[in-house]
Design a protein around this motif. Structure first.
Motif, short mmCIF file in Angstrom:
data_model
loop_
_atom_site.label_atom_id
_atom_site.label_comp_id
_atom_site.label_asym_id
_atom_site.label_seq_id
_atom_site.Cartn_x
_atom_site.Cartn_y
_atom_site.Cartn_z
N ASP A 54 -3.01 -2.72 -5.96
CA ASP A 54 -2.48 -3.12 -4.65
C ASP A 54 -3.27 -4.35 -4.21
OD1 ASP A 54 -1.94 -3.44 -1.96
OD2 ASP A 54 -2.59 -1.44 -1.36
N CYS A 55 -2.62 -5.52 -4.24
CA CYS A 55 -3.40 -6.74 -4.07
C CYS A 55 -2.57 -7.90 -3.52
CB CYS A 55 -4.00 -7.17 -5.40
SG CYS A 55 -2.73 -7.55 -6.66
N HIS A 56 -3.27 -8.98 -3.19
CA HIS A 56 -2.65 -10.26 -2.88
C HIS A 56 -2.81 -11.12 -4.13
CE1 HIS A 56 -2.45 -9.14 1.34
NE2 HIS A 56 -3.70 -8.75 1.24
N ASP A 100 -6.98 -0.37 -4.79
CA ASP A 100 -6.72 -1.14 -3.57
C ASP A 100 -7.84 -2.16 -3.39
OD1 ASP A 100 -6.53 -2.08 -0.94
OD2 ASP A 100 -5.74 -0.20 -0.18
N ILE A 101 -7.52 -3.43 -3.53
CA ILE A 101 -8.53 -4.48 -3.45
C ILE A 101 -9.24 -4.48 -2.10
CG2 ILE A 101 -8.79 -6.99 -3.28
CD1 ILE A 101 -7.03 -7.33 -5.62
N ASP A 102 -8.50 -4.29 -1.01
CA ASP A 102 -9.11 -4.32 0.32
C ASP A 102 -10.17 -3.23 0.46
OD1 ASP A 102 -7.54 -6.46 1.03
OD2 ASP A 102 -6.03 -5.25 2.07
N LYS A 103 -9.89 -2.04 -0.08
CA LYS A 103 -10.85 -0.94 0.02
C LYS A 103 -12.09 -1.20 -0.82
CE LYS A 103 -7.75 2.84 1.27
NZ LYS A 103 -7.24 4.19 0.90
N THR A 161 -11.09 -14.24 -1.18
CA THR A 161 -10.17 -13.74 -2.20
C THR A 161 -10.54 -14.28 -3.58
OG1 THR A 161 -8.39 -13.61 -0.57
CG2 THR A 161 -7.75 -13.62 -2.88
N ARG A 162 -10.84 -15.57 -3.64
CA ARG A 162 -11.22 -16.19 -4.91
C ARG A 162 -12.52 -15.61 -5.44
NH1 ARG A 162 -14.75 -19.86 -5.49
NH2 ARG A 162 -14.67 -20.47 -3.28
N GLU A 163 -13.52 -15.44 -4.57
CA GLU A 163 -14.82 -14.92 -5.00
C GLU A 163 -14.74 -13.46 -5.45
OE1 GLU A 163 -17.32 -17.77 -1.89
OE2 GLU A 163 -17.43 -15.59 -1.70
N GLN A 164 -13.90 -12.68 -4.81
CA GLN A 164 -13.80 -11.26 -5.15
C GLN A 164 -13.06 -11.03 -6.46
OE1 GLN A 164 -11.54 -8.77 -2.47
NE2 GLN A 164 -12.48 -6.88 -3.22
N LEU A 165 -12.27 -12.00 -6.88
CA LEU A 165 -11.42 -11.81 -8.06
C LEU A 165 -12.22 -11.44 -9.31
CD1 LEU A 165 -8.56 -11.83 -9.17
CD2 LEU A 165 -8.80 -14.29 -9.59
N THR A 194 0.83 -1.22 0.00
CA THR A 194 0.00 0.00 0.00
C THR A 194 0.86 1.26 0.00
OG1 THR A 194 -1.79 -1.16 1.14
CG2 THR A 194 -1.81 1.25 1.23
N THR A 195 1.87 1.28 0.83
CA THR A 195 2.77 2.44 0.91
C THR A 195 3.46 2.70 -0.42
OG1 THR A 195 3.19 2.08 3.27
CG2 THR A 195 4.80 3.40 2.06
N ILE A 196 4.01 1.66 -1.00
CA ILE A 196 4.75 1.81 -2.26
C ILE A 196 3.83 2.18 -3.40
CG2 ILE A 196 6.27 0.67 -3.90
CD1 ILE A 196 7.47 1.33 -1.07
N SER A 197 2.64 1.57 -3.44
CA SER A 197 1.67 1.89 -4.50
C SER A 197 1.29 3.36 -4.48
CB SER A 197 0.41 1.03 -4.33
OG SER A 197 0.68 -0.33 -4.52
N LYS A 198 1.04 3.89 -3.29
CA LYS A 198 0.63 5.30 -3.17
C LYS A 198 1.74 6.24 -3.62
CE LYS A 198 -2.76 4.74 0.57
NZ LYS A 198 -3.05 5.02 2.00
#
Length: 214
Positions: free
Chosen positions: A112-114, A43-46, A89-93, A27-31
């Motif tokens: 920004d993801c896993h 950002d996937i989490d957001k 994670t699989r369902e959100q993809l 997240t830090t590096i992406s921003k």
């Protein structure tokens, strides 16, 4: 509908993936990179809460599962927690891919993801992925102390047994990420490991060099 890998790669050619394990610095590096190069960050989490609202229990049972409180969420078996997170994670993809295709039509997007090695192979080219990783043996305190994770920190601290809740969460994160961490380090992909000698400046420079953005 199933898209072939070459089709996905073509539609995602303007997407660069900042992936890896929790607390690796994604997240830090992406921003910083987005601000420096005038790119957009996804950002996937957001996005999870947005995707959750349009998820369907039939097709996304994990995403639509509701928990009564922190005890029900955290004080379960590591196996149950692991399966739920992995399935989420699989369902959100599917939602993520559609968003990225739409957003990246006319601009560069940093995601920004896993991402696992297997997923990276299907979705993109090695030149458009940077894995930022951290040893997953003990992540929970770093995870909870992050400014962008204070809602999660407050939630876990609302448990009637915070120590057990954190222990379960820590074992679950280790359970999920240990194999991913090992595969990344043994892969042909670019990766950087965060440790006590890492700095934001050095990491940004190395990622820029990998993406040829110097």
């Amino acid at each position: 509908m199933i898209f072939q890998d070459n089709v996905l790669k073509e539609y995602l050619k303007n997407v660069y993936f900042i992936a890896g394990t929790p607390c690796g610095g994604k997240t830090t590096i992406s921003k910083i990179l987005a601000k420096r190069h005038n790119f957009s960050v996804y950002d996937i989490d957001k996005q999870f809460s947005i995707h959750q609202k349009i998820a369907n229990a039939k097709f996304q049972p994990s995403m639509t599962k509701r928990f009564k409180n922190a005890d029900e969420f955290f004080l379960r078996s590591v196996e149950s927690y692991t399966k739920w997170l992995t399935d989420n994670t699989r369902e959100q993809l599917d939602f993520v891919l559609l968003d990225l295709i739409r957003l990246s039509q006319n601009q560069i997007v940093l995601c920004d993801c896993h991402l696992t090695i297997e997923e990276a192979d299907k979705l993109t080219d090695v030149s458009r992925v940077a894995f930022l990783i951290k040893d997953p043996s003990n992540l929970i305190e770093d995870y909870c102390n992050r400014p962008d994770h204070q809602d999660f920190n407050n939630f876990i601290n609302s448990s009637t047994n915070v120590e057990n809740a954190k222990a379960t969460c820590n074992r679950t994160l280790r359970n999920i990420n240990t194999e991913i961490y090992k595969k990344i380090k043994n892969s042909h992909y670019f990766w950087l490991e965060r440790d006590e000698n890492s700095t934001v400046e050095k990491t940004v420079y190395k990622v820029e060099k990998h993406f040829q953005w110097e």
